[in-house]
Design an enzyme around this catalytic site. Structure first.
Site, PDB file in Angstrom:
ATOM      1  N   LYS A 201       0.874  -1.178   0.000  1.00  0.00           N
ATOM      2  CA  LYS A 201       0.000   0.000   0.000  1.00  0.00           C
ATOM      3  C   LYS A 201       0.903   1.217   0.000  1.00  0.00           C
ATOM      4  O   LYS A 201       1.931   1.226   0.693  1.00  0.00           O
ATOM      5  CB  LYS A 201      -0.864   0.002   1.258  1.00  0.00           C
ATOM      6  CG  LYS A 201      -1.816   1.193   1.371  1.00  0.00           C
ATOM      7  CD  LYS A 201      -2.500   1.183   2.748  1.00  0.00           C
ATOM      8  CE  LYS A 201      -3.572   2.237   2.887  1.00  0.00           C
ATOM      9  NZ  LYS A 201      -3.965   2.439   4.297  1.00  0.00           N
ATOM     10  N   HIS A 220      -6.785   2.375  14.313  1.00  0.00           N
ATOM     11  CA  HIS A 220      -7.119   1.000  13.911  1.00  0.00           C
ATOM     12  C   HIS A 220      -6.001   0.046  14.298  1.00  0.00           C
ATOM     13  O   HIS A 220      -4.890   0.473  14.617  1.00  0.00           O
ATOM     14  CB  HIS A 220      -7.313   0.928  12.386  1.00  0.00           C
ATOM     15  CG  HIS A 220      -6.042   1.178  11.619  1.00  0.00           C
ATOM     16  ND1 HIS A 220      -5.489   2.442  11.473  1.00  0.00           N
ATOM     17  CD2 HIS A 220      -5.189   0.334  11.003  1.00  0.00           C
ATOM     18  CE1 HIS A 220      -4.379   2.356  10.787  1.00  0.00           C
ATOM     19  NE2 HIS A 220      -4.148   1.091  10.488  1.00  0.00           N
ATOM     20  N   ASP A 222      -4.097  -3.274  12.288  1.00  0.00           N
ATOM     21  CA  ASP A 222      -4.053  -3.830  10.926  1.00  0.00           C
ATOM     22  C   ASP A 222      -4.629  -5.243  10.953  1.00  0.00           C
ATOM     23  O   ASP A 222      -4.439  -5.970  11.919  1.00  0.00           O
ATOM     24  CB  ASP A 222      -2.606  -3.889  10.412  1.00  0.00           C
ATOM     25  CG  ASP A 222      -2.037  -2.497  10.131  1.00  0.00           C
ATOM     26  OD1 ASP A 222      -2.802  -1.509  10.148  1.00  0.00           O
ATOM     27  OD2 ASP A 222      -0.812  -2.402   9.890  1.00  0.00           O
ATOM     28  N   HIS A 276      -3.041   2.080  16.214  1.00  0.00           N
ATOM     29  CA  HIS A 276      -2.266   3.203  15.674  1.00  0.00           C
ATOM     30  C   HIS A 276      -3.113   4.075  14.747  1.00  0.00           C
ATOM     31  O   HIS A 276      -4.207   3.676  14.341  1.00  0.00           O
ATOM     32  CB  HIS A 276      -1.007   2.691  14.951  1.00  0.00           C
ATOM     33  CG  HIS A 276      -1.303   1.747  13.811  1.00  0.00           C
ATOM     34  ND1 HIS A 276      -1.697   0.436  14.002  1.00  0.00           N
ATOM     35  CD2 HIS A 276      -1.261   1.921  12.463  1.00  0.00           C
ATOM     36  CE1 HIS A 276      -1.883  -0.147  12.834  1.00  0.00           C
ATOM     37  NE2 HIS A 276      -1.642   0.733  11.884  1.00  0.00           N
TER      38      HIS A 276
END
Ligand code: OGA
Ligand code: NI
Length: 334
Positions: A201, A220, A222, A276
């Protein structure tokens, strides 16, 4: 087809010093209010060239249990390989919008392609970020349709980086296995073995006139196993610890390793996925290159059976990664 990227919104907002309301966070999220300022969080830094493997196992395991995030240096990826990755990604994002939209996300492309916001945020808010997703490994999972053709060296730079990254990832999986009493190969095998998917990404965070009010990526964890991230030099990654948000120190050429949901699940909670988010900058463009190491869609992930017993009952469901992914994206219970 996606319309205005955040890059386009940013170029308009620059002139007026205000941002559209969908980018303004509620007070309990606004970075100016919720960041513990003046402290840069020194997450553990691990020198992967250390010849003492037992020590590396200990450091990786401790960091993954207590922090869910650490940085690695002397990781074996040449500095030139990292600067080349950064250079070609930056060149792509600086192309005119029409050129980037040649590889725009479509309803059929799934996650791959150029676009904006991925997850539906509950309150309809948007992150100040555009992105590009494409798989970089294994070859059978790659669709070059979603790789930029311009700059021409994009492909080579990404292939070289991915090749080196595999060595780092194999090492980390081994240390994570040994660190909780498994055999060296077990954690990677449980994550999909050599079918593990490397999803690249690129995050592109344009300058934002109100960095005090907006966020890049909202808070969020991961959903990957591990995420291995290269940032550019602009500060932005924050980690939640002891009830506060802290900036993570930038170390040139280090890789930032995030423990994701699937490692937390496989380890039955021994390792912790890190919570994070990212902030944005008033003058500078921030970019980052996370690679999400994901189990194949049909692969079932659950706590590794050796780690489950009477004293340690299973804390997570076992399910196909695609089902986990669907629930997380749509904010449904797992
Ligand atoms: C992400 C993310 C962090 C960063 O894309 O999942 O957390 O530093 N990015 O850009
Ligand atoms: Ni993330």
């Amino acid at each position: 087809m996606e319309v205005d990227g955040v890059q386009a919104v940013a170029s308009i907002c620059k002139k007026v010093d205000i941002i559209p309301s969908e980018f303004i966070r509620s007070e309990n999220e606004q970075p100016a209010i919720t960041t513990l300022h003046g402290v840069v969080l020194e997450v553990p830094v691990i020198d992967l060239s250390d010849s003492d493997e037992a020590k590396l196992v200990e450091l990786v395991a401790e960091s993954s249990k207590n922090w869910g995030i650490f940085q690695v240096v002397n990781h074996g990826i040449p500095d030139e390989s990292i600067s080349k990755l950064i250079e070609v990604g930056k060149e792509f994002f600086e192309l005119p919008r029409e050129e980037k939209e040649v590889i725009a996300k479509t309803p059929e492309s799934g996650i791959e392609g150029y676009g904006t916001s991925l997850e539906k945020e509950i309150d309809g808010k948007k992150g100040w970020v555009d992105h590009l997703f494409h798989r970089v490994w294994p070859p059978s999972a790659i669709n070059f349709k979603y790789w930029p053709k311009n700059p021409p060296s994009y492909r080579e730079a990404n292939e070289k980086y991915a090749e080196k990254l595999r060595e780092v990832s194999d090492k980390l999986f081994k240390y994570l296995s040994l660190g909780i009493g498994l055999e060296g190969h077990e954690m990677k095998a449980a994550a999909g073995g050599d079918d593990l998917i490397y999803m690249m990404k690129i995050n592109y965070y344009p300058p934002c006139p109100r960095p005090d009010l907006a966020l890049g990526v909202a808070a969020h964890t991961d959903m990957s196993t591990l995420t291995i991230l290269v940032p550019n030099e602009v500060q932005g990654l924050q980690v939640f610890r002891d009830d506060n948000w802290y900036d993570v120190k930038y170390i040139p050429n280090a890789l930032i390793i995030h423990i994701g949901d699937q490692i937390e699940i496989m380890s039955n909670g021994k390792y912790k996925a890190v919570f994070h988010r990212t902030t944005v900058n008033k003058e500078k463009t921030r970019m980052s290159w996370p690679v999400f190491l994901e189990p194949p869609a049909e692969h079932e992930v659950g706590p590794i059976s050796k780690l489950v017993n009477e004293e340690n009952p299973s804390k997570y469901k076992t399910k196909k990664f695609k089902d986990y992914f669907y629930c997380k994206l749509n904010k449904l219970p797992q």
